[in-house]
Write a protein that holds these residues in place. Structure first.
Motif, short mmCIF file in Angstrom:
data_model
loop_
_atom_site.label_atom_id
_atom_site.label_comp_id
_atom_site.label_asym_id
_atom_site.label_seq_id
_atom_site.Cartn_x
_atom_site.Cartn_y
_atom_site.Cartn_z
N VAL A 204 0.70 -0.73 0.01
CA VAL A 204 0.59 0.05 -0.31
C VAL A 204 0.75 1.04 -0.27
N GLU A 205 0.36 2.26 -0.79
CA GLU A 205 1.44 3.55 -1.00
C GLU A 205 0.31 4.67 -0.75
N LEU A 206 0.99 5.71 -0.57
CA LEU A 206 0.65 6.46 -0.83
C LEU A 206 1.74 7.58 -1.77
N ARG A 207 0.33 7.71 -2.89
CA ARG A 207 1.62 8.47 -3.90
C ARG A 207 1.16 10.38 -4.18
N TYR A 208 1.78 11.21 -4.20
CA TYR A 208 1.77 12.38 -3.21
C TYR A 208 2.37 13.16 -4.53
N SER A 209 2.06 14.14 -4.68
CA SER A 209 2.07 15.24 -6.17
C SER A 209 2.58 16.59 -5.50
N LYS B 92 -0.39 19.67 -5.26
CA LYS B 92 -1.09 19.37 -4.28
C LYS B 92 -1.98 18.05 -3.73
N ALA B 93 -2.01 17.28 -4.48
CA ALA B 93 -2.83 15.99 -4.22
C ALA B 93 -2.55 14.61 -3.88
N ALA B 94 -3.48 14.15 -3.54
CA ALA B 94 -2.22 12.85 -4.04
C ALA B 94 -3.61 11.71 -3.91
N LEU C 264 -7.45 13.17 -4.77
CA LEU C 264 -7.90 14.20 -3.34
C LEU C 264 -6.94 15.44 -3.53
N PRO C 265 -6.97 16.35 -2.72
CA PRO C 265 -6.16 17.70 -2.29
C PRO C 265 -5.23 17.26 -1.49
N ALA C 266 -4.96 17.23 -1.58
CA ALA C 266 -3.41 17.41 -0.73
C ALA C 266 -2.42 18.72 -0.04
N ALA C 267 -2.70 19.37 1.49
CA ALA C 267 -1.55 19.81 1.21
C ALA C 267 -0.25 19.64 1.89
N HIS C 268 -0.52 18.78 2.78
CA HIS C 268 0.50 17.40 3.01
C HIS C 268 0.27 16.35 2.70
N PRO C 269 1.05 15.92 2.25
CA PRO C 269 0.60 13.93 2.60
C PRO C 269 -0.15 13.61 4.19
N ARG C 270 -0.06 14.16 5.35
CA ARG C 270 -0.12 13.85 6.12
C ARG C 270 -1.38 13.81 6.09
N ASP C 271 -2.46 14.83 4.98
CA ASP C 271 -3.76 15.41 5.78
C ASP C 271 -4.52 13.95 4.36
N THR D 109 8.27 7.48 4.36
CA THR D 109 9.54 7.36 3.65
C THR D 109 10.05 8.22 3.84
N SER D 110 11.03 8.80 3.54
CA SER D 110 12.18 10.21 3.33
C SER D 110 11.20 11.22 3.01
N ALA D 111 10.69 10.60 1.04
CA ALA D 111 9.98 11.66 1.18
C ALA D 111 8.67 12.16 1.60
N GLY D 112 8.13 11.79 2.67
CA GLY D 112 7.05 11.93 3.38
C GLY D 112 7.34 12.31 5.05
N ARG D 113 8.15 12.88 4.79
CA ARG D 113 9.13 13.19 6.01
C ARG D 113 8.96 14.69 5.66
#
Length: 276
Positions: free
Chosen positions: A198-203, A207-209, A247-254, A272-276
């Motif tokens: 399972v991965e959360l992909r983020y741009s 500003k979307a994931a 979905l829109p997301a200002a930050h992956p943690r959202d 991951t390192s990209a999500g910190r």
């Protein structure tokens, strides 16, 4: 759940990664490589790494794993584009194979039939019906222009030939592969399951994931949810994985990415390192 992806480019990629590994002056044990990957913020098991390095039964390595292995094994800069090119080919071939599997077989050609000996009463009746239908159309021609209540809605995603541009709320519900969001997408959270990915992909640009799942079965669902409870999800039709709309997301943690299986739900909670 699911079987390893066995595609030509996938085998080539596994062969290349294995050459990186065994090309070291001192070949690290796989558990040591796993430890170094975790130090790069990548959660992975030794069993998964072993499949990535086995050309005989290859699984397609995740993009962030390839980049990290390139650094860990101190490979020359030109090796990374080669590996990422194989990764792109492997995922494309897997998608094409899955689509082929999902295409229903053509109906068999009908066998020879005997000439009918029935009297042509049925043909005459059909002609009368057609004449009656034509008269009704002439009486109310506007009826033909009314859309059917159960007509399929228009496609919500643009043609792959022209990537759509969106940001924030404008990305809601869009297919990421048909937008520029795929260009800078990174995996920011992963799960800890030894089989299902399972991965959360983020741009950051969009500003979307979106959620991406792998090594799953048809019927399993890729789901992404934000803090307000808004959700985008997609059920896997065939193959070994799928992904949700955005979905829109200002930050992956959202947002949170999960795989909804028949008996349990697995979510990507490890940054991951990209999500910190």
């Amino acid at each position: 759940m699911g079987q390893p992806d066995q595609v030509n480019a996938g085998a080539e990629l596994s062969t290349l990664l294995r050459q990186w590994w065994q090309g070291e002056e001192v070949v690290l044990k796989q558990d040591s490589v796993v430890g170094k990957l975790k130090a790069h913020g990548i959660e992975i098991t030794q069993a998964t790494l072993s499949r990535y390095l086995d050309p005989g039964k290859p699984s397609i390595a995740r993009e962030e794993v390839i980049r990290a292995l390139h650094t860990i094994f101190r490979r020359p800069p030109e090796d990374l584009p080669l590996a990422l090119g194989l990764w792109e080919r492997a995922t494309t071939e897997r998608t094409a194979r899955n689509r082929t599997r999902a295409t229903p077989p053509a109906d068999p050609a009908p066998g020879p039939q005997r000439p009918s000996r029935r009297r042509p009463y049925g043909l005459a009746a059909a002609v009368l019906v057609l004449l009656g239908a034509g008269a009704l159309w002439l009486a109310a021609p506007w009826e033909s222009a009314r859309p059917s209540d159960d007509a399929a809605p228009a496609a919500a995603t643009p043609s792959p030939g022209a990537l759509a541009v969106c940001e924030g709320e404008a990305c809601t519900g869009l297919e990421p592969n048909y937008t520029v969001c795929r260009n800078d997408a990174v995996t920011t959270f992963v799960d800890a399951d030894e089989v299902v990915g399972v991965e959360l992909r983020y741009s950051r640009a969009c500003k979307a994931a979106w959620a991406r799942i792998g090594q799953t079965r048809p019927g399993d669902i890729a789901r992404i949810t934000d803090r307000d409870g808004r959700t985008q999800k997609r059920a896997q039709i065939s193959g070994h994985g799928t992904h949700s709309a955005m979905l829109p997301a200002a930050h992956p943690r959202d947002v949170r990415a999960c795989a909804v299986l028949a008996a349990r739900t697995i979510c990507a909670n490890i940054p991951t390192s990209a999500g910190r």
